[in-house]
Design a protein around this motif. Structure first.
Motif, mmCIF file in Angstrom:
data_model
loop_
_atom_site.group_PDB
_atom_site.id
_atom_site.type_symbol
_atom_site.label_atom_id
_atom_site.label_comp_id
_atom_site.label_asym_id
_atom_site.label_seq_id
_atom_site.Cartn_x
_atom_site.Cartn_y
_atom_site.Cartn_z
ATOM 1 N N GLU A 1 3.793 2.315 2.241
ATOM 2 C CA GLU A 1 3.019 3.144 1.302
ATOM 3 C C GLU A 1 1.552 2.714 1.273
ATOM 4 O O GLU A 1 0.661 3.528 1.049
ATOM 5 C CB GLU A 1 3.663 3.099 -0.090
ATOM 6 N N ASN A 2 1.303 1.435 1.531
ATOM 7 C CA ASN A 2 -0.079 0.958 1.612
ATOM 8 C C ASN A 2 -0.828 1.594 2.776
ATOM 9 O O ASN A 2 -2.042 1.707 2.751
ATOM 10 C CB ASN A 2 -0.104 -0.567 1.746
ATOM 11 N N ALA B 1 4.125 -5.446 0.368
ATOM 12 C CA ALA B 1 2.904 -5.949 1.012
ATOM 13 C C ALA B 1 2.699 -7.432 0.729
ATOM 14 O O ALA B 1 2.228 -8.180 1.589
ATOM 15 C CB ALA B 1 1.696 -5.144 0.539
ATOM 16 N N LEU C 1 -5.068 -3.760 -0.868
ATOM 17 C CA LEU C 1 -3.640 -3.437 -0.905
ATOM 18 C C LEU C 1 -3.139 -3.342 -2.342
ATOM 19 O O LEU C 1 -3.710 -3.943 -3.238
ATOM 20 C CB LEU C 1 -2.841 -4.553 -0.211
ATOM 21 N N VAL C 2 -2.034 -2.613 -2.511
ATOM 22 C CA VAL C 2 -1.283 -2.700 -3.773
ATOM 23 C C VAL C 2 -0.101 -3.589 -3.418
ATOM 24 O O VAL C 2 0.837 -3.176 -2.733
ATOM 25 C CB VAL C 2 -0.818 -1.311 -4.271
ATOM 26 N N ARG D 1 -4.917 1.216 8.889
ATOM 27 C CA ARG D 1 -5.102 2.351 7.971
ATOM 28 C C ARG D 1 -6.524 2.904 8.046
ATOM 29 O O ARG D 1 -6.729 4.116 8.102
ATOM 30 C CB ARG D 1 -4.808 1.866 6.538
ATOM 31 N N ILE E 1 -4.381 -3.150 6.934
ATOM 32 C CA ILE E 1 -5.581 -2.507 6.365
ATOM 33 C C ILE E 1 -6.441 -1.927 7.483
ATOM 34 O O ILE E 1 -6.921 -0.788 7.396
ATOM 35 C CB ILE E 1 -6.403 -3.529 5.525
ATOM 36 N N ILE F 1 4.746 -2.004 2.361
ATOM 37 C CA ILE F 1 3.622 -1.947 3.297
ATOM 38 C C ILE F 1 3.454 -0.524 3.830
ATOM 39 O O ILE F 1 2.339 -0.058 4.061
ATOM 40 C CB ILE F 1 3.771 -3.004 4.434
ATOM 41 N N LEU G 1 -2.767 4.816 1.588
ATOM 42 C CA LEU G 1 -3.504 4.779 0.303
ATOM 43 C C LEU G 1 -4.737 5.685 0.306
ATOM 44 O O LEU G 1 -5.171 6.143 -0.740
ATOM 45 C CB LEU G 1 -3.936 3.346 -0.033
ATOM 46 N N GLN H 1 -1.214 -8.607 6.721
ATOM 47 C CA GLN H 1 -1.803 -7.731 5.685
ATOM 48 C C GLN H 1 -3.113 -7.139 6.202
ATOM 49 O O GLN H 1 -3.386 -5.947 6.048
ATOM 50 C CB GLN H 1 -2.069 -8.547 4.404
#
Length: 511
Positions: A354-355, A399, A346-347, A414, A411, A352, A358, A407
């Motif tokens: 925009e994560n 995030a 994550l960044v 995504r 991930i 969250i 990624l 979190q």
């Protein structure tokens, strides 16, 4: 009843969001008291109130029967309360002693007396069986040792009550055993402990009593000797939890990943992955079992393009992808749930939403001619947040503000949404509660049943045994055995991971 700490009807809000809703926790002298709850239930918030990092809106804290106001951690320290945080508060370039005395330096004639401090640190370390070298640099010691430094720091400041926040989340099984022993020693020496955790095994092993909180509310306190893991899990998540993952027999298809004679060197030029061979087929989950430091991390980094391989081949669907860029490898059909979600997943300072893009932000509809389309990005994020049950105030929340479990779900959402042919899941449930673990295991099995290849790397042996269709044991950078989870045991796997051959391991586990 003699309570050393009483937190009575504590309420803590964050801008209208109630994190702790009227919670009571009472700690007896000389006990290990577990605080159990799902990720995001409000455990760490409650302890941050006790440690003075947050101020409650309502409620009262008493120390040894006297009402107190703890407005900052220094006051907590003065009251004999210490906290070992989940994410360590250490300065990498300082030595163990320099970290421990930071803010409490011993001075002689206006200069810091390091010799005297080192002597004190060594004495405390020996008294509690911590075995820490006072002169070692933080950057040179293991994660388990760094945690011991955090424990020493609280003891050096005179803590009588020690709060452990998810202490085993980053430890290997061996380090967890040692930590349990350290806790028992602290109790023998007259300390009292609050243990924040969601690991039921640990509670059953060391805790005397357990207070359960769910979605910010106190559910109750139980004596550990009078309960069991199933009952605790139900109290924690509000429903029955299935520990054994239900799955149909695997139907492996064609080869997706083929690793042959792979060699990866570490920074010192030593082969950390040493002539390794491994294959994963469509429609199966291959678990890699091994003690930390035997080449698992480097193997995954070589497959995903994060580390250069020295020689050998890594084929995905028959095409060699060795030493290609991470983006090229990702786009050829690899999904990656990294073992360190903060560093590589994550960044943390991005929302969250925009994560969630990624890996795909450079494609339509999320961008056109290099310009991001935030309307489409957040629309996608809302869909994934709902589908993967990511509990967040909104898709615009940073995030870093989400709990570990949420979190991780983000991930996984995504990576799975991209529909990769190979999904690599590295420590996918590290630091997560039973509800989140159950959710993630189901998703991995779903991928397998959809005909995808899944490579699972985990230090949790019950996870490897429960989820895998085949288990590859890694030792000193090589796959030393491939075993069927139905025909092996934790004991046999443990022996293989320590370098015994299959025949010896079988004999030992049958003995």
């Amino acid at each position: 009843m003699n309570f050393v700490i009483e937190m009575l009807n504590i309420r803590k809000e964050f801008g209208g969001f109630v994190a702790n809703d009227n919670i009571t926790l009472q700690l007896k002298k000389g006990e290990i008291h577990a605080l159990l709850g799902e990720n995001g239930a409000g455990k760490s918030t409650l302890m941050n109130v006790l440690f003075g990092l947050y101020q409650p809106e309502k409620g009262e804290i008493r120390v040894k029967g006297k009402p107190v106001k703890i407005t900052n951690p220094n006051i907590a320290n003065d009251l004999g309360i210490g906290m070992v945080h989940q994410h360590f508060m250490l300065v990498d370039t300082f030595t163990v002693t320099e970290n421990i005395i930071l803010g409490r330096e011993i001075t002689t004639g206006g200069r810091i007396d390091l010799k005297k401090a080192e002597k004190e640190v060594r004495e405390i370390s020996e008294r509690y069986g911590l075995a820490v070298d006072p002169q070692a640099k933080i950057s040179d010691i293991s994660v388990g040792m760094q945690q011991r430094v955090e424990i020493l720091k609280t003891l050096y400041r005179g803590a009588e009550i020690v709060i452990f926040d998810e202490p085993s989340a980053v430890l290997t099984p061996q380090e967890i055993k040692e930590l349990m022993q350290i806790m028992k020693t602290l109790i023998k020496e007259g300390k009292s402990i609050i243990l924040i955790t969601h690991k039921l095994k640990e509670i059953m092993e060391v805790a005397d009593r357990c207070t359960v909180i769910r979605k910010g509310k106190g559910i109750g306190t139980v004596n550990v000797s009078e309960t069991n893991p199933n009952e605790l899990a139900s109290l924690m998540v509000g429903r029955e939890v299935v520990f054994k993952t239900e799955k149909a027999e695997a139907k492996p298809g064609q080869g997706v990943l083929e690793v042959q004679n792979l060699v990866v060197k570490d920074p010192r030029g030593i082969n950390i992955v040493n002539d390794l061979n491994l294959s994963v087929n469509a429609g199966e989950i291959v678990g890699i079992a091994g003690i930390d430091g035997n080449g698992q991390t480097e193997l995954i980094e070589a497959i995903t393009g994060l580390r250069k391989a020295e020689s050998g081949s890594i084929k995905l669907n028959g095409k060699d992808i060795i030493n290609q860029t991470p983006r090229k490898i990702t786009e050829s059909g690899v999904g990656h749930i990294p073992q360190d979600r903060h560093k590589h997943g994550l960044v943390l300072n991005f929302p969250i939403g925009e994560n969630m893009v990624l890996q795909t932000y450079n494609k339509k509809p999320y961008s056109k001619s290099g310009v991001l389309n935030f309307k489409e990005i957040y629309k996608k994020a809302r869909t994934l947040i709902s589908e993967y049950d990511v509990r967040t105030p909104s898709e615009y929340t940073l995030a870093r503000a989400l709990s570990g479990g949420n979190q991780q779900k983000a991930i996984i959402g995504r990576e799975v949404d991209r529909n990769p042919d190979l999904l690599i899941a590295a420590q996918p449930t590290r630091g997560l509660d039973v509800g989140a673990i159950e959710f993630i295991h189901k998703r991995l099995i779903e991928q397998r049943d959809n005909g995808k290849a899944v490579l699972l790397v985990s230090f949790e042996l019950d996870e490897i045994l429960n989820v895998s269709d085949r288990i590859a044991v890694i030792y000193e950078g090589k796959i030393v055995a491939i075993v069927n989870p139905k025909e092996t045991s934790e004991q046999e796997l443990g022996l293989l991971m320590a370098g015994s051959n299959r025949k010896e391991a079988g004999e030992h586990s049958n003995a």
